[in-house]
Write a protein that holds these residues in place. Sequence first.
Motif, PDB file in Angstrom:
ATOM      1  N   GLY A  80     -41.798 -23.276  35.940  1.00  0.00           N
ATOM      2  CA  GLY A  80     -42.701 -22.750  34.937  1.00  0.00           C
ATOM      3  C   GLY A  80     -42.109 -22.135  33.840  1.00  0.00           C
ATOM      4  O   GLY A  80     -40.891 -21.909  34.034  1.00  0.00           O
ATOM      5  N   THR A  81     -42.976 -21.819  33.082  1.00  0.00           N
ATOM      6  CA  THR A  81     -42.212 -20.862  31.649  1.00  0.00           C
ATOM      7  C   THR A  81     -42.981 -19.664  32.052  1.00  0.00           C
ATOM      8  O   THR A  81     -43.810 -19.164  32.898  1.00  0.00           O
ATOM      9  N   THR A  82     -42.975 -18.894  30.741  1.00  0.00           N
ATOM     10  CA  THR A  82     -43.583 -17.370  31.051  1.00  0.00           C
ATOM     11  C   THR A  82     -44.112 -17.210  29.683  1.00  0.00           C
ATOM     12  O   THR A  82     -43.609 -18.123  28.597  1.00  0.00           O
ATOM     13  N   ASP A  83     -44.608 -16.237  29.280  1.00  0.00           N
ATOM     14  CA  ASP A  83     -45.251 -15.862  27.847  1.00  0.00           C
ATOM     15  C   ASP A  83     -44.069 -14.764  27.335  1.00  0.00           C
ATOM     16  O   ASP A  83     -44.330 -14.359  26.161  1.00  0.00           O
ATOM     17  N   GLY A  84     -42.852 -14.763  27.802  1.00  0.00           N
ATOM     18  CA  GLY A  84     -41.826 -14.194  27.120  1.00  0.00           C
ATOM     19  C   GLY A  84     -41.551 -12.647  27.444  1.00  0.00           C
ATOM     20  O   GLY A  84     -40.605 -11.939  26.754  1.00  0.00           O
ATOM     21  N   VAL A  85     -42.670 -12.053  28.054  1.00  0.00           N
ATOM     22  CA  VAL A  85     -42.557 -10.689  28.339  1.00  0.00           C
ATOM     23  C   VAL A  85     -41.513 -10.272  29.245  1.00  0.00           C
ATOM     24  O   VAL A  85     -41.357 -10.858  30.354  1.00  0.00           O
ATOM     25  N   VAL A  86     -40.619  -9.395  28.883  1.00  0.00           N
ATOM     26  CA  VAL A  86     -39.471  -8.982  29.798  1.00  0.00           C
ATOM     27  C   VAL A  86     -39.652  -7.366  30.161  1.00  0.00           C
ATOM     28  O   VAL A  86     -40.264  -6.625  29.473  1.00  0.00           O
ATOM     29  N   LEU A  87     -39.177  -6.887  31.203  1.00  0.00           N
ATOM     30  CA  LEU A  87     -39.281  -5.439  31.701  1.00  0.00           C
ATOM     31  C   LEU A  87     -38.031  -4.905  31.650  1.00  0.00           C
ATOM     32  O   LEU A  87     -36.888  -5.546  32.337  1.00  0.00           O
ATOM     33  N   ARG A  88     -38.028  -3.628  30.712  1.00  0.00           N
ATOM     34  CA  ARG A  88     -36.631  -2.877  30.955  1.00  0.00           C
ATOM     35  C   ARG A  88     -36.645  -2.015  31.936  1.00  0.00           C
ATOM     36  O   ARG A  88     -37.818  -0.918  32.131  1.00  0.00           O
ATOM     37  N   VAL A  89     -35.875  -1.905  32.989  1.00  0.00           N
ATOM     38  CA  VAL A  89     -35.905  -0.901  34.011  1.00  0.00           C
ATOM     39  C   VAL A  89     -35.013   0.218  33.625  1.00  0.00           C
ATOM     40  O   VAL A  89     -33.831   0.438  33.532  1.00  0.00           O
ATOM     41  N   TRP A 142     -42.912  -7.596  43.056  1.00  0.00           N
ATOM     42  CA  TRP A 142     -43.912  -6.761  42.226  1.00  0.00           C
ATOM     43  C   TRP A 142     -43.674  -5.444  42.156  1.00  0.00           C
ATOM     44  O   TRP A 142     -42.981  -4.815  42.914  1.00  0.00           O
ATOM     45  N   VAL A 143     -43.440  -4.984  40.748  1.00  0.00           N
ATOM     46  CA  VAL A 143     -43.462  -3.487  40.403  1.00  0.00           C
ATOM     47  C   VAL A 143     -44.479  -3.036  39.596  1.00  0.00           C
ATOM     48  O   VAL A 143     -45.449  -3.716  39.004  1.00  0.00           O
ATOM     49  N   ARG A 144     -44.432  -1.633  39.517  1.00  0.00           N
ATOM     50  CA  ARG A 144     -45.635  -1.028  38.811  1.00  0.00           C
ATOM     51  C   ARG A 144     -45.012  -0.979  37.266  1.00  0.00           C
ATOM     52  O   ARG A 144     -44.171  -0.411  37.139  1.00  0.00           O
ATOM     53  N   ALA A 145     -45.691  -1.656  36.550  1.00  0.00           N
ATOM     54  CA  ALA A 145     -45.526  -1.732  35.072  1.00  0.00           C
ATOM     55  C   ALA A 145     -45.982  -0.660  34.408  1.00  0.00           C
ATOM     56  O   ALA A 145     -45.750  -0.464  33.119  1.00  0.00           O
ATOM     57  N   ASP A 146     -46.759   0.262  34.899  1.00  0.00           N
ATOM     58  CA  ASP A 146     -47.360   1.414  34.120  1.00  0.00           C
ATOM     59  C   ASP A 146     -46.409   2.802  34.436  1.00  0.00           C
ATOM     60  O   ASP A 146     -46.678   3.820  33.806  1.00  0.00           O
ATOM     61  N   SER A 147     -45.466   2.394  34.997  1.00  0.00           N
ATOM     62  CA  SER A 147     -44.596   3.619  35.577  1.00  0.00           C
ATOM     63  C   SER A 147     -43.613   4.129  34.022  1.00  0.00           C
ATOM     64  O   SER A 147     -43.251   3.167  33.219  1.00  0.00           O
ATOM     65  N   ASP A 148     -43.329   5.267  34.076  1.00  0.00           N
ATOM     66  CA  ASP A 148     -42.438   5.885  33.055  1.00  0.00           C
ATOM     67  C   ASP A 148     -40.962   5.269  33.309  1.00  0.00           C
ATOM     68  O   ASP A 148     -40.112   5.848  32.352  1.00  0.00           O
ATOM     69  N   ARG A 149     -40.739   4.707  34.278  1.00  0.00           N
ATOM     70  CA  ARG A 149     -39.560   4.268  34.665  1.00  0.00           C
ATOM     71  C   ARG A 149     -39.259   2.905  33.836  1.00  0.00           C
ATOM     72  O   ARG A 149     -38.209   2.544  33.792  1.00  0.00           O
ATOM     73  N   VAL A 150     -40.314   2.263  33.418  1.00  0.00           N
ATOM     74  CA  VAL A 150     -40.017   0.960  32.775  1.00  0.00           C
ATOM     75  C   VAL A 150     -40.772   0.734  31.274  1.00  0.00           C
ATOM     76  O   VAL A 150     -41.730   1.668  31.085  1.00  0.00           O
ATOM     77  N   HIS A 151     -40.421  -0.102  30.784  1.00  0.00           N
ATOM     78  CA  HIS A 151     -41.085  -0.329  29.530  1.00  0.00           C
ATOM     79  C   HIS A 151     -41.156  -1.973  29.166  1.00  0.00           C
ATOM     80  O   HIS A 151     -40.131  -2.747  29.730  1.00  0.00           O
ATOM     81  N   LYS A 152     -42.102  -2.547  28.495  1.00  0.00           N
ATOM     82  CA  LYS A 152     -42.003  -3.986  28.270  1.00  0.00           C
ATOM     83  C   LYS A 152     -41.458  -4.289  26.726  1.00  0.00           C
ATOM     84  O   LYS A 152     -41.492  -3.441  25.945  1.00  0.00           O
ATOM     85  N   ALA A 153     -41.072  -5.485  26.640  1.00  0.00           N
ATOM     86  CA  ALA A 153     -40.689  -6.065  25.435  1.00  0.00           C
ATOM     87  C   ALA A 153     -40.892  -7.591  25.520  1.00  0.00           C
ATOM     88  O   ALA A 153     -41.227  -7.994  26.467  1.00  0.00           O
ATOM     89  N   ARG A 154     -40.726  -8.346  24.254  1.00  0.00           N
ATOM     90  CA  ARG A 154     -40.939  -9.729  24.468  1.00  0.00           C
ATOM     91  C   ARG A 154     -39.530 -10.388  23.696  1.00  0.00           C
ATOM     92  O   ARG A 154     -39.048  -9.956  22.535  1.00  0.00           O
ATOM     93  N   SER A 155     -39.083 -11.491  24.320  1.00  0.00           N
ATOM     94  CA  SER A 155     -38.145 -12.335  24.101  1.00  0.00           C
ATOM     95  C   SER A 155     -38.765 -13.578  23.402  1.00  0.00           C
ATOM     96  O   SER A 155     -39.580 -14.143  24.022  1.00  0.00           O
ATOM     97  N   ARG A 156     -38.300 -13.745  22.268  1.00  0.00           N
ATOM     98  CA  ARG A 156     -38.907 -15.059  21.482  1.00  0.00           C
ATOM     99  C   ARG A 156     -38.152 -16.404  22.112  1.00  0.00           C
ATOM    100  O   ARG A 156     -38.425 -17.360  21.592  1.00  0.00           O
ATOM    101  N   HIS A 157     -37.237 -16.221  22.759  1.00  0.00           N
ATOM    102  CA  HIS A 157     -36.385 -17.368  23.216  1.00  0.00           C
ATOM    103  C   HIS A 157     -36.520 -17.801  24.564  1.00  0.00           C
ATOM    104  O   HIS A 157     -36.809 -17.213  25.598  1.00  0.00           O
ATOM    105  N   VAL A 158     -36.281 -19.124  24.624  1.00  0.00           N
ATOM    106  CA  VAL A 158     -36.211 -19.638  26.014  1.00  0.00           C
ATOM    107  C   VAL A 158     -34.864 -20.704  26.012  1.00  0.00           C
ATOM    108  O   VAL A 158     -34.770 -21.473  25.153  1.00  0.00           O
ATOM    109  N   VAL A 159     -34.330 -20.702  27.164  1.00  0.00           N
ATOM    110  CA  VAL A 159     -32.978 -21.637  27.190  1.00  0.00           C
ATOM    111  C   VAL A 159     -33.349 -22.597  28.455  1.00  0.00           C
ATOM    112  O   VAL A 159     -33.645 -22.250  29.516  1.00  0.00           O
TER     113      VAL A 159
END
Length: 275
Positions: A80-89, A142-159
């Motif tokens: 599958g693909t994704t919508d490009g959202v990635v999580l920074r830990v 599965w991780v908690r994405a509302d934690s102050d330990r992480v933030h989201k970003a988006r990559s515009r690319h797929v390889v």
Amino acid sequence: MEFARVGFRGTLPGTRPARRLVAIPAVLLVLLAGGCAERNPDPVPAEAATPSSTVDLSTLPEATTFGRTPRAPRDPDPQGTTDGVVLRVEQDIAVYDSVRGKAIARLPARQFKSPTWVPIVAERGDWARVLLPSRPNGSTGWVRADSDRVHKARSRHVVNVDVDARRLVVLEDGREIGSWKVGVGKEDSPTPLGRTFILASIRETVTDYSPIILPLGTHSETFTTYGGGPGTVALHGWPDPGVFGTASSDGCVRVPADALSLLRSLPLGTLVRLR
């Protein structure tokens, strides 16, 4: 770099994290790269799971390329693909086997001395399901994405790597921006299939076959190790152009210099589909 911060309601303009190239100690680089050169919609219940801050992370297996997470659920859609959202830990966090499930692993803030970025493959409320870099291949959690330990970003690319056709294609916002013939794994040491991601960017300091090595979040299914290391599959260059378009490696993807130049500019966490 093509990172943009995203909030829970969509893409927002923001900072673009700098891509880090890290110099890895020689012995570690040999362990990683030596083998690549040549072998040696369910609603979320109101109750929350135990926060990472109260889980004893030291008791959990580490989700890194060196680790194993045997209790991690497998990727439900490996092609599958994704919508490009990635999580920074930003800080080490607990990984769970399901929403409100059991803690099964610890995802550290750094991988190969690079910041940890992992693709999000599903979301439910404040939870995110991410690809993990540990064995077995296709591990997720599965991780908690509302934690102050992480933030989201988006990559515009797929390889995309078509292993049978021995071709690598880079897409930006769904548009092809580069396509090359590449070298892939031999018949007896095939490149593993499935979706993975760019885990780190390493400046080569030991050999001269590739100036940069891009480890992926997947491993050889043939070898448990490359020269004593974890058997991490990577994208990297190769001095002999005769390998491009052939099945000639021990599982890594060998790419031409101009392909490597583009690939090294992509954000960490960028989705890589081996199919």
